[in-house]
Design a protein around this motif. Structure first.
Motif, PDB file in Angstrom:
ATOM      1  N   PHE A 223      13.665 -31.569  18.562  1.00 55.34           N
ATOM      2  CA  PHE A 223      13.035 -30.252  18.528  1.00 55.34           C
ATOM      3  C   PHE A 223      13.272 -29.576  19.874  1.00 55.34           C
ATOM      4  N   GLN A 224      13.146 -28.245  19.870  1.00 53.52           N
ATOM      5  CA  GLN A 224      13.328 -27.456  21.081  1.00 53.52           C
ATOM      6  C   GLN A 224      12.243 -26.398  21.182  1.00 53.52           C
ATOM      7  N   LEU A 225      11.702 -26.239  22.385  1.00 48.37           N
ATOM      8  CA  LEU A 225      10.763 -25.152  22.677  1.00 48.37           C
ATOM      9  C   LEU A 225      11.451 -24.245  23.684  1.00 48.37           C
ATOM     10  N   GLU A 226      12.004 -23.149  23.200  1.00 51.49           N
ATOM     11  CA  GLU A 226      12.772 -22.245  24.050  1.00 51.49           C
ATOM     12  C   GLU A 226      11.853 -21.161  24.639  1.00 51.49           C
ATOM     13  N   ASN A 227      12.032 -20.936  25.958  1.00 53.42           N
ATOM     14  CA  ASN A 227      11.217 -19.952  26.667  1.00 53.42           C
ATOM     15  C   ASN A 227       9.728 -20.146  26.396  1.00 53.42           C
ATOM     16  N   CYS A 228       9.312 -21.398  26.450  1.00 57.78           N
ATOM     17  CA  CYS A 228       7.908 -21.688  26.115  1.00 57.78           C
ATOM     18  C   CYS A 228       6.956 -21.272  27.231  1.00 57.78           C
ATOM     19  N   HIS A 229       7.499 -21.023  28.445  1.00 60.28           N
ATOM     20  CA  HIS A 229       6.697 -20.468  29.532  1.00 60.28           C
ATOM     21  C   HIS A 229       7.474 -19.346  30.200  1.00 60.28           C
ATOM     22  N   GLY A 230       6.732 -18.406  30.777  1.00 62.21           N
ATOM     23  CA  GLY A 230       7.379 -17.279  31.433  1.00 62.21           C
ATOM     24  C   GLY A 230       8.127 -17.684  32.689  1.00 62.21           C
ATOM     25  N   GLN A 231       7.724 -18.802  33.287  1.00 60.62           N
ATOM     26  CA  GLN A 231       8.395 -19.328  34.462  1.00 60.62           C
ATOM     27  C   GLN A 231       8.616 -20.826  34.260  1.00 60.62           C
ATOM     28  N   LEU A 232       8.881 -21.545  35.334  1.00 64.95           N
ATOM     29  CA  LEU A 232       9.251 -22.952  35.267  1.00 64.95           C
ATOM     30  C   LEU A 232       8.184 -23.807  34.583  1.00 64.95           C
ATOM     31  N   VAL A 233       8.632 -24.689  33.681  1.00 60.54           N
ATOM     32  CA  VAL A 233       7.742 -25.674  33.061  1.00 60.54           C
ATOM     33  C   VAL A 233       7.564 -26.841  34.024  1.00 60.54           C
ATOM     34  N   ARG A 234       6.306 -27.184  34.327  1.00 59.67           N
ATOM     35  CA  ARG A 234       6.018 -28.235  35.304  1.00 59.67           C
ATOM     36  C   ARG A 234       5.700 -29.585  34.673  1.00 59.67           C
ATOM     37  N   ASP A 235       5.062 -29.576  33.503  1.00 61.25           N
ATOM     38  CA  ASP A 235       4.646 -30.853  32.918  1.00 61.25           C
ATOM     39  C   ASP A 235       4.448 -30.698  31.419  1.00 61.25           C
ATOM     40  N   LEU A 236       4.441 -31.830  30.729  1.00 65.15           N
ATOM     41  CA  LEU A 236       4.182 -31.864  29.290  1.00 65.15           C
ATOM     42  C   LEU A 236       3.500 -33.176  28.949  1.00 65.15           C
ATOM     43  N   ASP A 237       2.802 -33.185  27.817  1.00 66.29           N
ATOM     44  CA  ASP A 237       2.163 -34.410  27.353  1.00 66.29           C
ATOM     45  C   ASP A 237       2.059 -34.362  25.838  1.00 66.29           C
ATOM     46  N   PHE A 238       2.274 -35.522  25.211  1.00 68.80           N
ATOM     47  CA  PHE A 238       2.160 -35.624  23.752  1.00 68.80           C
ATOM     48  C   PHE A 238       0.736 -36.014  23.370  1.00 68.80           C
ATOM     49  N   ASN A 239       0.254 -35.393  22.291  1.00 68.79           N
ATOM     50  CA  ASN A 239      -1.050 -35.771  21.764  1.00 68.79           C
ATOM     51  C   ASN A 239      -0.946 -37.194  21.219  1.00 68.79           C
ATOM     52  N   PRO A 240      -1.786 -38.131  21.680  1.00 69.00           N
ATOM     53  CA  PRO A 240      -1.661 -39.519  21.236  1.00 69.00           C
ATOM     54  C   PRO A 240      -2.053 -39.738  19.780  1.00 69.00           C
ATOM     55  N   ASN A 241      -2.762 -38.769  19.185  1.00 68.02           N
ATOM     56  CA  ASN A 241      -3.274 -38.943  17.826  1.00 68.02           C
ATOM     57  C   ASN A 241      -2.647 -38.010  16.799  1.00 68.02           C
ATOM     58  N   LYS A 242      -1.901 -36.992  17.249  1.00 67.06           N
ATOM     59  CA  LYS A 242      -1.248 -36.056  16.326  1.00 67.06           C
ATOM     60  C   LYS A 242       0.238 -35.999  16.682  1.00 67.06           C
ATOM     61  N   GLN A 243       1.051 -36.500  15.801  1.00 63.98           N
ATOM     62  CA  GLN A 243       2.441 -36.762  16.152  1.00 63.98           C
ATOM     63  C   GLN A 243       3.281 -35.512  16.407  1.00 63.98           C
ATOM     64  N   TYR A 244       2.860 -34.348  15.975  1.00 62.24           N
ATOM     65  CA  TYR A 244       3.664 -33.141  16.179  1.00 62.24           C
ATOM     66  C   TYR A 244       3.078 -32.203  17.243  1.00 62.24           C
ATOM     67  N   THR A 248       1.915 -28.165  27.198  1.00 61.56           N
ATOM     68  CA  THR A 248       2.802 -27.878  28.323  1.00 61.56           C
ATOM     69  C   THR A 248       2.063 -27.020  29.344  1.00 61.56           C
ATOM     70  N   CYS A 249       2.578 -26.998  30.572  1.00 63.71           N
ATOM     71  CA  CYS A 249       2.018 -26.129  31.611  1.00 63.71           C
ATOM     72  C   CYS A 249       3.148 -25.690  32.528  1.00 63.71           C
ATOM     73  N   GLY A 250       2.903 -24.623  33.304  1.00 68.43           N
ATOM     74  CA  GLY A 250       3.993 -24.123  34.126  1.00 68.43           C
ATOM     75  C   GLY A 250       3.558 -23.178  35.223  1.00 68.43           C
ATOM     76  N   ASP A 251       4.565 -22.553  35.842  1.00 64.93           N
ATOM     77  CA  ASP A 251       4.343 -21.655  36.974  1.00 64.93           C
ATOM     78  C   ASP A 251       3.770 -20.305  36.568  1.00 64.93           C
TER      79      ASP A 251
END
Length: 380
Positions: A223-244, A248-251
């Motif tokens: 899968f791809q998340l394009e332009n998911c933030h207006g600036q640089l993406v700093r971190d991401l984490d998967f939900n441990p209980n929901k597979q999809y 994300t967070c960013g600048d």
């Protein structure tokens, strides 16, 4: 009455913090310092919940300033560091696996089923192996595979993903992924993480404003998340209980929640929690409605995202009363402001669902707990 936060100060600047993930009995965190002039350190910090106290042990990290730090999912004694050092006018980088060594000769990976050795019983850290590849010059991060008895780790650097076998001490496979260019300059991957679902066959990489998850079997995007933030993406984490679900967070000062099956728009956005770059975001590994974030505004923010969690209706006694079910509402639980510098890392305890630690660049570690009213509301 709520417990007061516990604060532990390091003598050196730091930006790397991780829980001792495979230790399920005691809350411990590992911290790595980042000093260019002084010898760097590894701090093993243990939180005594009953007495609300901290114990700590300090080890020397002679290889250099630590840019990434992570512990094994399977062995509480193992952890990795990615580091850089400036010697003889040259900047060098590297990545190594280390092991905590206790003062008991019988303590070892095979004896860690009931791992409860106190931090004071560890006398040193031993180098297990060096992670390297002829195809990669600079390893920016290493991610342990969240699968039991798996000896492979993913190393990220130079625009490439590499599977490294810790037993054979060699690169199993690698492939380059195309990072887009912005104004003629190639973008650098800021972070990467295994998807804990699908038997960890997918690995997500953030670069620039985009996130791409690769399937390790086909070496193609899952899968791809394009332009998911207006600036640089700093971190991401998967939900441990929901597979999809992924966060994300960013600048752009935002925290966004995504359903990877519908990647065009986020399912929820936290817009007013931070006033500067958001460096880290984490789902609670036990109760995924609890979400932590931290940033350069010196803030740590705890949110309850019950409406999009795995338990949007709470703990229902009778599942047949569908007409009476109402989704729980989201809320900002607390803003923690014990830090005076940029907060680069925030992590949940691997042993206690209600404890978490944050680390700011000035070397301040703060351990907090989820408010008791929120805890009881989730459990009851």
């Amino acid at each position: 009455e709520e417990d007061a936060p516990l604060i532990y100060g390091l003598e050196l600047p730091a930006r790397c913090l991780c829980p001792q993930t495979a230790e399920s009995n005691v809350t411990r965190f590992i911290v790595g310092t980042q000093s260019l002039k002084q010898e760097n350190q590894i701090h093993l910090v243990e939180f005594d919940d009953e007495n609300n106290q901290l114990e700590k042990t300090v080890f020397a990290h002679v290889d250099g300033e630590i840019w990434h730090l992570l512990s094994s999912y399977n062995d509480p004694l193992l952890f990795s560091t990615c580091y850089s050092s400036y010697k003889d006018g040259k900047l060098g980088t590297g990545c190594k696996i280390y092991k905590f060594v206790s003062d008991s000769e019988n303590q070892g990976p095979a004896d860690t089923g009931d791992f409860d050795t106190g931090v004071g019983n560890f006398e040193s850290i031993d180098e297990v192996c060096t992670v390297s590849s002829s195809e990669i010059n600079h390893i920016s991060s290493l991610q342990w595979k969240p699968i039991e008895d798996d000896n492979q780790v993913m190393v990220l650097g130079d625009g490439k993903l590499h599977l490294f076998d810790l037993v054979e001490e060699k690169t199993e496979s690698s492939f380059s992924f195309q990072l887009p260019e912005k104004k003629g300059h190639p973008l650098v991957a800021t972070c990467g993480k295994w998807n804990p679902h699908h038997t960890a066959k997918q690995f997500a990489v953030a670069s620039g404003q985009n996130i791409t998850s690769f399937d390790m079997r086909s070496k193609s995007p899952a899968f791809q998340l394009e332009n998911c933030h207006g600036q640089l993406v700093r971190d991401l984490d998967f939900n441990p209980n929901k597979q999809y679900h992924v966060v994300t967070c960013g600048d752009d000062c935002l925290v966004k929640f995504w359903d990877t099956r519908e990647p065009k728009a986020p399912i929820s956005v936290l817009e007013s929690d931070h006033s500067h770059w958001v460096w880290g975001v984490r789902f609670n590994p036990f109760h995924d409605q609890l979400v932590l974030s931290c940033g350069s505004d010196s803030r740590v923010v705890l949110n309850n995202k019950a409406s999009i969690s795995s338990e949007p209706f709470g703990h229902m006694v009778d599942e047949e009363d569908d007409d009476q079910k109402e989704k729980k509402s989201d809320q900002l639980i607390a803003v923690y402001e014990e830090h005076e510098d940029s907060v680069y890392a925030v992590e949940w305890s691997a042993a206690d669902p209600w404890s978490f630690a944050s680390l700011s660049y000035d070397g301040r570690i703060v351990i907090n707990k989820v408010p008791k009213t929120v805890k009881f509301d989730i459990l009851l």
